[in-house]
Design an enzyme around this catalytic site. Sequence first.
Site, PDB file in Angstrom:
ATOM      1  N   ASP A   1      63.578  20.613  23.992  1.00 65.47           N
ATOM      2  CA  ASP A   1      62.484  20.471  22.780  1.00 65.47           C
ATOM      3  C   ASP A   1      61.047  20.941  23.816  1.00 65.47           C
ATOM      4  O   ASP A   1      60.827  20.526  24.828  1.00 65.47           O
ATOM      5  CB  ASP A   1      62.183  19.373  22.183  1.00 65.47           C
TER       6      ASP A   1
ATOM      7  N   ASP B   1      57.233  20.682  22.491  1.00 63.30           N
ATOM      8  CA  ASP B   1      56.030  19.740  22.446  1.00 63.30           C
ATOM      9  C   ASP B   1      56.594  18.170  22.460  1.00 63.30           C
ATOM     10  O   ASP B   1      57.400  17.835  21.712  1.00 63.30           O
ATOM     11  CB  ASP B   1      55.223  19.798  21.065  1.00 63.30           C
TER      12      ASP B   1
END
Length: 223
Positions: free
Chosen positions: A9, A11
């Site tokens: 992922d 952020d």
Amino acid sequence: MRIEAVLFDMDGTLLDTAKDFFSIVQTMRIERRLAPLSSETCFREHVSRGAQAMVAYAFSLELDDPELILLRDDFLARYDVQHAQLTGPFPGILALLERLERADIRWGVATNKPLRFAQPIMDALQLSSRSAVLLCPEHVEKSKPAPDMLLAACEQLQLDPRQVLYVGDDKRDIDAGRAANMHTVAVRYGYIVPGDNPSNWGADAVIDNIDEIDALLEAQCGC
């Protein structure tokens, strides 16, 4: 099956993007003659909920307040310009990427962040040429927690999902990884919502430090 790729992922997992978000809302508050927010730590707890939630917190607004849409649009317009001034990899990430590359394990990104932001950030941090894949909501019908993005990444990598490890800091990440039949790792250092507990997400492993990935690859995945 041997792990051949690691997906992250963006952020809160690969990159600490909160500093740019926080800087923008501080500027917006100052321009409106409001006192700056006193705590970046408290602000970070809202990052995983998206732009609207961050702005709502920064200006103490309810999510149905009509003013919020205008503030959110202002926030995103500023982020178009300031998307990587303060953003950078979390501690240990660059060293991990180098170790993966030396081991011929490809890595990439699967994020709910729109491509208009994700691609320029990867470019600015000189990660685009090193990343094997970058999957964003624009590339699939359904974003995480649906598995579409991760399965699309596997297609691009020409790998069985069981050959891929997905690392994230939100339950949506783990749900998507499990639905895609991948190995999953939850990180505790990301943008965790207050009261949430990564240990309850059903990940194959939960880690405090990204360096723990090495042991997982060797001990659990046969790398």
